[in-house]
Write a protein that holds these residues in place. Structure first.
Motif, PDB file in Angstrom:
ATOM      1  N   ASP A  36       0.823  -1.204   0.000  1.00  0.00           N
ATOM      2  CA  ASP A  36       0.000   0.000   0.000  1.00  0.00           C
ATOM      3  C   ASP A  36       0.865   1.265   0.000  1.00  0.00           C
ATOM      4  OD1 ASP A  36      -2.438  -1.316  -0.056  1.00  0.00           O
ATOM      5  OD2 ASP A  36      -2.494  -1.542   2.126  1.00  0.00           O
ATOM      6  N   PHE A  37       1.982   1.211   0.698  1.00  0.00           N
ATOM      7  CA  PHE A  37       2.889   2.363   0.703  1.00  0.00           C
ATOM      8  C   PHE A  37       3.427   2.630  -0.702  1.00  0.00           C
ATOM      9  CE2 PHE A  37       7.271   4.001   0.996  1.00  0.00           C
ATOM     10  CZ  PHE A  37       7.017   5.220   1.608  1.00  0.00           C
ATOM     11  N   LEU A  38       3.821   1.565  -1.393  1.00  0.00           N
ATOM     12  CA  LEU A  38       4.326   1.731  -2.755  1.00  0.00           C
ATOM     13  C   LEU A  38       3.236   2.242  -3.695  1.00  0.00           C
ATOM     14  CD1 LEU A  38       6.593  -1.439  -3.064  1.00  0.00           C
ATOM     15  CD2 LEU A  38       7.294   0.922  -2.709  1.00  0.00           C
ATOM     16  N   SER A  39       2.016   1.806  -3.478  1.00  0.00           N
ATOM     17  CA  SER A  39       0.898   2.316  -4.287  1.00  0.00           C
ATOM     18  C   SER A  39       0.715   3.811  -4.050  1.00  0.00           C
ATOM     19  CB  SER A  39      -0.387   1.561  -3.941  1.00  0.00           C
ATOM     20  OG  SER A  39      -0.298   0.202  -4.329  1.00  0.00           O
ATOM     21  N   GLY A  40       0.865   4.203  -2.789  1.00  0.00           N
ATOM     22  CA  GLY A  40       0.776   5.624  -2.483  1.00  0.00           C
ATOM     23  C   GLY A  40       1.858   6.418  -3.177  1.00  0.00           C
ATOM     24  N   ASN A  41       3.068   5.873  -3.223  1.00  0.00           N
ATOM     25  CA  ASN A  41       4.163   6.556  -3.912  1.00  0.00           C
ATOM     26  C   ASN A  41       3.874   6.725  -5.403  1.00  0.00           C
ATOM     27  OD1 ASN A  41       5.881   7.057  -1.778  1.00  0.00           O
ATOM     28  ND2 ASN A  41       6.988   5.129  -1.978  1.00  0.00           N
ATOM     29  N   VAL A  42       3.289   5.706  -6.001  1.00  0.00           N
ATOM     30  CA  VAL A  42       2.931   5.781  -7.420  1.00  0.00           C
ATOM     31  C   VAL A  42       1.925   6.913  -7.639  1.00  0.00           C
ATOM     32  CG1 VAL A  42       1.747   4.592  -9.311  1.00  0.00           C
ATOM     33  CG2 VAL A  42       3.431   3.367  -7.927  1.00  0.00           C
ATOM     34  N   GLU A  43       0.927   6.980  -6.778  1.00  0.00           N
ATOM     35  CA  GLU A  43      -0.090   8.036  -6.910  1.00  0.00           C
ATOM     36  C   GLU A  43       0.520   9.418  -6.661  1.00  0.00           C
ATOM     37  OE1 GLU A  43      -2.855   7.442  -8.118  1.00  0.00           O
ATOM     38  OE2 GLU A  43      -3.226   5.312  -7.786  1.00  0.00           O
ATOM     39  N   LEU A  44       1.443   9.503  -5.708  1.00  0.00           N
ATOM     40  CA  LEU A  44       2.096  10.788  -5.427  1.00  0.00           C
ATOM     41  C   LEU A  44       2.923  11.236  -6.626  1.00  0.00           C
ATOM     42  CD1 LEU A  44       2.948  13.117  -3.597  1.00  0.00           C
ATOM     43  CD2 LEU A  44       4.646  11.594  -2.558  1.00  0.00           C
ATOM     44  N   LYS A  45       3.653  10.311  -7.221  1.00  0.00           N
ATOM     45  CA  LYS A  45       4.469  10.647  -8.388  1.00  0.00           C
ATOM     46  C   LYS A  45       3.599  11.115  -9.546  1.00  0.00           C
ATOM     47  CE  LYS A  45       8.191   8.845 -11.297  1.00  0.00           C
ATOM     48  NZ  LYS A  45       9.073   7.679 -11.573  1.00  0.00           N
ATOM     49  N   ALA A  46       2.406  10.524  -9.648  1.00  0.00           N
ATOM     50  CA  ALA A  46       1.474  10.902 -10.709  1.00  0.00           C
ATOM     51  C   ALA A  46       0.655  12.142 -10.338  1.00  0.00           C
ATOM     52  CB  ALA A  46       0.531   9.740 -11.005  1.00  0.00           C
ATOM     53  N   ARG A  47       0.925  12.697  -9.143  1.00  0.00           N
ATOM     54  CA  ARG A  47       0.224  13.882  -8.633  1.00  0.00           C
ATOM     55  C   ARG A  47      -1.268  13.637  -8.437  1.00  0.00           C
ATOM     56  NH1 ARG A  47       3.531  18.061  -8.375  1.00  0.00           N
ATOM     57  NH2 ARG A  47       1.826  19.592  -8.183  1.00  0.00           N
ATOM     58  N   ASN A  48      -1.607  12.391  -8.155  1.00  0.00           N
ATOM     59  CA  ASN A  48      -2.975  12.051  -7.775  1.00  0.00           C
ATOM     60  C   ASN A  48      -3.051  12.160  -6.249  1.00  0.00           C
ATOM     61  OD1 ASN A  48      -3.713  11.439 -10.447  1.00  0.00           O
ATOM     62  ND2 ASN A  48      -2.939   9.346 -10.254  1.00  0.00           N
ATOM     63  N   PHE A  49      -3.132  13.389  -5.764  1.00  0.00           N
ATOM     64  CA  PHE A  49      -2.949  13.637  -4.338  1.00  0.00           C
ATOM     65  C   PHE A  49      -4.031  13.019  -3.447  1.00  0.00           C
ATOM     66  CE2 PHE A  49      -0.775  17.437  -6.298  1.00  0.00           C
ATOM     67  CZ  PHE A  49       0.492  16.909  -6.160  1.00  0.00           C
ATOM     68  N   PRO A  50      -5.312  13.068  -3.826  1.00  0.00           N
ATOM     69  CA  PRO A  50      -6.317  12.420  -2.964  1.00  0.00           C
ATOM     70  C   PRO A  50      -6.065  10.924  -2.815  1.00  0.00           C
ATOM     71  CG  PRO A  50      -7.374  13.957  -4.466  1.00  0.00           C
ATOM     72  CD  PRO A  50      -5.956  13.823  -4.921  1.00  0.00           C
ATOM     73  N   GLU A  51      -5.714  10.271  -3.922  1.00  0.00           N
ATOM     74  CA  GLU A  51      -5.452   8.836  -3.855  1.00  0.00           C
ATOM     75  C   GLU A  51      -4.185   8.531  -3.054  1.00  0.00           C
ATOM     76  OE1 GLU A  51      -7.142   5.664  -5.613  1.00  0.00           O
ATOM     77  OE2 GLU A  51      -8.161   7.117  -4.336  1.00  0.00           O
ATOM     78  N   ALA A  52      -3.153   9.333  -3.253  1.00  0.00           N
ATOM     79  CA  ALA A  52      -1.922   9.130  -2.482  1.00  0.00           C
ATOM     80  C   ALA A  52      -2.202   9.274  -0.993  1.00  0.00           C
ATOM     81  CB  ALA A  52      -0.858  10.131  -2.925  1.00  0.00           C
ATOM     82  N   THR A  53      -2.947  10.316  -0.644  1.00  0.00           N
ATOM     83  CA  THR A  53      -3.296  10.537   0.763  1.00  0.00           C
ATOM     84  C   THR A  53      -4.059   9.350   1.317  1.00  0.00           C
ATOM     85  OG1 THR A  53      -3.361  12.942   0.451  1.00  0.00           O
ATOM     86  CG2 THR A  53      -4.573  12.045   2.334  1.00  0.00           C
ATOM     87  N   ARG A  54      -4.962   8.830   0.533  1.00  0.00           N
ATOM     88  CA  ARG A  54      -5.785   7.701   0.957  1.00  0.00           C
ATOM     89  C   ARG A  54      -4.924   6.484   1.288  1.00  0.00           C
ATOM     90  NH1 ARG A  54      -8.265   3.979  -2.525  1.00  0.00           N
ATOM     91  NH2 ARG A  54      -9.974   2.816  -1.594  1.00  0.00           N
TER      92      ARG A  54
END
Length: 258
Positions: A36-54
């Motif tokens: 889940d942490f790595l998934s968050g990093n992927v979303e952060l890199k893609a600037r999908n901030f709500p998903e990264a935060t989630r």
């Protein structure tokens, strides 16, 4: 018709469940904190901030004793930084350092405290020169945080960037003092001018304004009939800045005071 509608409804529900809800479902979560942490990093890199935060919030709450919980705290600060929520980001990074002072990424968090403060500082200072009245609280806080970082983490890979930002922050603060001193000098308030120039020389040694400040300080002291202090300022100018364009004038003025 009813049978076809029911089948379509079941198909849409299945697709929704397989993707997971963006607002509440947990079907997209993985089987471990790391996943889940790595998934968050992927979303952060893609600037999908709500998903990264989630994802990062999920790791913090479901795996509070995992190493990825602390890392998720740090990434949540990164989310704020990337969204230009810089005051919140600085506070989040500072909290990470307080809670995890020995963490392998504590230096990164400490550096980001100062960088967040610096990026949040007013950028129009030089567009409105008498800026001696401008509130430079954020610049001072940035300089303080960056100086603490350089002192506490001398081996950090982030030190070169921090030193560059620190020099810029201190340069802006020195310019602020110079404008204030000039404001007082033009009005014949020599004690006020001397006080600001003393602060500039004391607090921002090596700044580009220092030679002019030392020479101006000598002149302010003379206006106040403090010859000895004027001599000291001129001697300091000659010792610290022997190649400065004011050298000849400083030597001549110094000789006249002996």
């Amino acid at each position: 018709m009813l049978r076809r509608f029911a089948a379509l409804s079941l198909l849409l529900a299945a697709c929704s469940t397989s993707r997971g809800s963006l607002t509440g479902g947990d079907a997209r979560y993985g089987k471990s904190a790391e996943e889940d942490f790595l998934s968050g990093n992927v979303e952060l890199k893609a600037r999908n901030f709500p998903e990264a935060t989630r994802f990062f919030e999920h790791v913090r709450t479901k795996y509070p004793f995992s190493k990825y919980s602390a890392l998720s705290d740090l990434r949540l600060a990164d989310v704020k930084f990337e969204q230009d929520r810089l005051t919140e980001a600085a506070d989040a990074y500072a909290q990470f350092v307080r809670l995890h002072p020995n963490h392998e990424q504590a230096d990164y968090a400490a550096y980001r405290v100062g960088l967040s403060r610096w990026k949040d500082a007013p950028s129009d200072f030089f567009l409105f020169p008498p800026g001696y009245e401008k509130d430079l609280t954020q610049v001072r806080e940035a300089a303080k945080a960056l100086a603490e970082f350089v002192k506490n983490y001398p081996q950090s890979k982030h030190r070169p960037e921090a030193e560059k930002a620190l020099a810029s922050a201190r340069g802006q603060l020195a310019e602020h003092e110079w404008y204030a001193a000039d404001f007082y000098a033009k009005r014949g308030h020599w004690a006020g001018a001397a006080s600001r120039l003393e602060g500039l020389v004391r607090d921002y040694p090596g700044s580009r304004q220092e030679p002019a400040a030392l020479y101006g300080l000598a002149q302010a002291y003379l206006k106040m009939d403090e010859r000895y202090r004027a001599q000291q300022a001129l001697q300091q100018l000659l010792v610290k800045h022997p190649q400065d364009a004011r050298r000849a004038a400083a030597e001549k003025l110094l000789a006249s005071l002996r």
